[in-house]
Every structure is written in structure tokens, then in C-alpha cells.
Write a protein that holds these residues in place. Structure first.
Motif, mmCIF file in Angstrom:
data_model
loop_
_atom_site.group_PDB
_atom_site.id
_atom_site.type_symbol
_atom_site.label_atom_id
_atom_site.label_comp_id
_atom_site.label_asym_id
_atom_site.label_seq_id
_atom_site.Cartn_x
_atom_site.Cartn_y
_atom_site.Cartn_z
ATOM 1 N N PHE A 34 19.091 -14.707 -4.795
ATOM 2 C CA PHE A 34 19.848 -14.828 -3.537
ATOM 3 C C PHE A 34 21.157 -15.530 -3.850
ATOM 4 C CE2 PHE A 34 21.262 -17.631 -0.107
ATOM 5 C CZ PHE A 34 21.401 -16.737 0.939
ATOM 6 N N ILE A 49 20.926 -10.564 -1.297
ATOM 7 C CA ILE A 49 19.835 -10.551 -2.267
ATOM 8 C C ILE A 49 20.142 -9.380 -3.187
ATOM 9 C CG2 ILE A 49 17.387 -10.037 -2.595
ATOM 10 C CD1 ILE A 49 16.822 -11.695 -0.090
ATOM 11 N N LEU A 120 13.653 -13.782 0.201
ATOM 12 C CA LEU A 120 13.569 -13.535 -1.238
ATOM 13 C C LEU A 120 12.100 -13.489 -1.674
ATOM 14 C CD1 LEU A 120 15.204 -13.163 -3.862
ATOM 15 C CD2 LEU A 120 15.221 -15.647 -4.134
#
Ligand SMILES: Cc1ncc(COP(=O)(O)O)c(C=O)c1O
Length: 356
Positions: A34, A49, A120
Motif C-alpha cells: 500500500f 494498492i 491490503l
């Protein structure tokens, strides 16, 4: 916040480690990371991301010259139902902001920090080991990226998060480690940056760590910078001693990291019927107590190392042996804490957050 996602095709994804318990700590990384940038005039922008990749940076970026950098360390766990669990993640967000403040860097809204981690982790779910003793280590970090040679706060920053599947922190596993008591070097002084999780604190600790290793010890036990008398903490963990049956840890002096595991152990002790005490603790108190038999257990507490038994101290050329094996209280705290973290034991404090 809308996070832009750039995804890899299935064939490009990395192979998972065969046995996460055998991984060398912090050497394997997942498929994605990220990132989000900060500009003084725009705030935090461009959350993304994307595939794990090197960072592009100007060689004049101020982190490379003046060390404006802070980081965090967390772990994601998986329970028997396949739920992704985080342990007190809001505490990491808050500590990150205290570190950022100390280093004259912009704070990160807590909900942004947590959303980035949650999204994430959901994408990287397959990397979270379900075996007890292994976890997905998370490394959020902020660096100063403005290309400027001048000692002043940068106007540009990058916040990134990378993930690394890990097994035990120490090669010794749960066998007691030895600590090298440094009365030559200091980690942090009152008024310095010891309470911040700033990279420079760790760079400055390496020479003493090298001495510790050369003398057969795993890590350094730091003393206060002024008198080299009061015990502070270990390289990557806070320290606890069992003295006369009571759990004792140095009080937060201003130069010690406010460990989240430390805080959790202080709350778990009474749950397990063990009295806890935070106080100034001199190295002479401890070495004298080991010789007299009143110091019966010692352990380090930290996210990476969890609860790691300490078997001996090496101080001024003399070895003080506490125990060849981990003690009862150390074992009970380890079992309780990891039981909560892996979603096996009840969580009376509401510490565990479910991500998916
Ligand atoms: C210097 C230092 N002390 C203590 C700790 C333990 O802190 P926590 O329990 O929040 O991981 C760490 C690790 O993060 C550390 O680097």
C-alpha cells in the motif's frame, strides 16, 4: 477513501512458503503493498494498492540525509474459521501518530491507517499462516521524500505498508536467550527520540548489538543514558522480571518505547493472579536478585518476539544465570497472549479485531 488497486494475474503471484515456521524473520514479502503520498498543500493523496516493488526516490530525498522516518510493527493472524485477526491495531495507529509528531511529520488519520491495513490484508489473505507460531508481519512506515538538502521538516512524505510472513523471531524459538547489558552505549536519552518508533533509534543501536552477538548474546539490554544504572528495554522488546513472585517492568521513563505487548502483559498479569509493578529498576537490583534467588524469571515482550524467555544476563564480564528454561509465569503469559491473538482463548479486553 477510495484506494486504487492494480492487480496481478494469477500466474504472476509468488509461491507461498512451504513451512512458515521455518522462515527467517523479515526476509520474505507478499505480492502487494500500500502507498499514499503527502504534500503540505494537498494532504494525503493517491492511495494505492499495487504489486510489491522498489520505491522511486530522488537521491536528495530528505529521509536519506536527515533520517525523518518512523514505522510500526504488527501481526495479522488467522483463526480456525479462517477469519483474519489483528491485535489492538488502533494502538499502532495512535503510536504511529505520536512518533510522527515527535519527528515533525504529518499525522495519519486513524481510519485511513486502519482502512489501508484492512484492504491490503483482505487482498493478501492467502499469505496469513494459520499455524500457531507463525503470522503475517506488517510494516507500516512513513518517509520524508522531498528532494531538499537542508535540515528542516520535509514538505513531501510517503506512507507505505509491506507484509512479510514470519515464524519465530529468535532462532532459539521459545528457549531462553541471553542479553548483553551495555554500560558503554545508550539507545536513547530523556528528551531524545526513544519513545518514538523512529528508524534512527535502531541504526544507533547496531554497534552494541554487534558486541552482544560477539559475546554470545541475542540482544542488548539497554540502561538509562545518564547513569547507566536503570534498566530500560531490549533491542526490540520491553523487559519483565519476576521478582519475589511479582511481575516487574521498568516504568515508562520517556526514553522507552511504549510497547503494546508490554501494556497487554500488565493487564494480563492480574487476570492470571500475578501482581504487576512498574518502577525504576536498577541493574544492581536485578543482578543482586539473581544472585540471591529472588529474581526467578525474565522475559522480553514485543510484537515480533511475542513473549521471549531470557535465561541470562551478561554484565561487566560476568554471567548472571536466571534459568536454563522458561519459567511458569512466562509460559502462562505466552499461552494466554497467543491464545487471544490466534482467536483460541476468550478476549476479555476486546483486543482482537476481525478484518474480514
Ligand atoms: C525498542 C522496542 N521496544 C519495545 C518493542 C515492543 O513494542 P510492541 O509490543 O508494541 O511491539 C519494540 C517492538 O516494536 C521495540 O522496537
Amino acid at each position: 477513501m477510495e484506494i486504487k488497486k492494480t492487480l496481478l494475474s494469477k500466474e504472476k503471484l509468488k509461491a507461498l512458503p512451504e513451512d512458515p515456521l521455518k522462515l527467517k524473520f523479515g526476509t520474505n514479502f507478499t505480492d502487494y503493498m500500500f502507498t499514499i503520498e503527502f504534500y503540505r498543500d494537498k494532504g494525503w493523496v493517491n492511495p494505492e494498492i499495487k504489486p510489491y516493488q522498489p520505491l522511486m526516490m530522488d537521491p536528495a530525498a530528505s529521509v536519506l540525509h536527515y533520517g525523518q522516518e518512523v514505522f510500526e510493527g504488527q501481526k495479522a493472524y488467522k483463526n480456525a474459521n479462517g477469519d483474519i485477526l489483528l491485535f489492538r491495531p488502533e494502538e499502532n495507529a495512535r503510536r504511529m501518530n505520536r512518533s510522527l509528531q515527535r519527528m515533525c511529520m504529518p499525522e495519519i488519520p486513524e481510519d485511513l491507517f486502519l482502512q489501508a491495513e484492512y484492504e491490503l490484508l483482505k487482498l493478501e489473505e492467502r499469505w496469513i499462516p494459520s499455524v500457531r507460531g507463525a503470522a503475517l508481519y506488517m510494516r507500516p512506515a512513513v518517509i520524508a521524500t522531498e528532494p531538499v538538502l537542508g535540515v528542516r521538516p520535509s514538505d513531501h512524505y510517503l506512507f507505505f505498508i509491506i507484509l512479510s510472513p514470519v515464524g519465530p523471531y529468535f532462532a532459539e524459538g521459545f528457549n531462553p536467550v541471553g542479553l548483553w547489558v551495555s554500560d558503554e552505549y545508550s539507545r536513547a536519552a530523556i528528551g531524545g527520540t526513544g519513545e518514538a518508533k523512529a528508524g534512527g533509534n535502531y541504526g544507533g543501536s547496531l554497534l552494541a548489538s554487534k558486541m552482544a552477538k560477539e559475546n554470545g548474546c541475542s540482544q542488548v539490554l539497554w540502561l538509562d543514558a545518564k547513569e547507566h544504572r536503570y534498566i530500560e528495554e531490549v533491542g526490540a522488546m520491553n523487559i519483565f522480571f519476576v521478582i519475589d513472585g511479582k511481575l516487574v517492568t521498568p516504568s515508562l521513563s520517556g526514553s522507552i518505547l511504549r510497547g503494546i505487548t508490554r501494556n497487554s502483559v500488565l493487564q494480563l498479569g492480574p487476570e492470571l493472579g500475578v501482581e504487576v509493578e512498574e518502577r525504576a529498576l536498577s541493574i544492581q537490583d536485578v543482578t543482586g536478585g539473581i544472585a540471591a534467588g529472588t529474581v526467578t524469571e525474565a522475559f522480553g515482550a514485543g510484537t515480533a518476539a511475542v513473549i521471549s524467555p531470557v535465561g541470562k544476563l551478561n554484565y561487566r564480564g560476568k554471567e548472571y544465570v536466571i534459568s536454563e528454561k522458561s519459567g511458569d509465569i512466562t509460559q502462562k503469559l505466552f499461552d494466554k497472549l497467543t491464545g487471544i491473538q490466534y482467536g483460541i482463548e476468550s478476549d476479555p479486553f476486546g483486543w482482537v479485531k476481525k478484518v474480514n
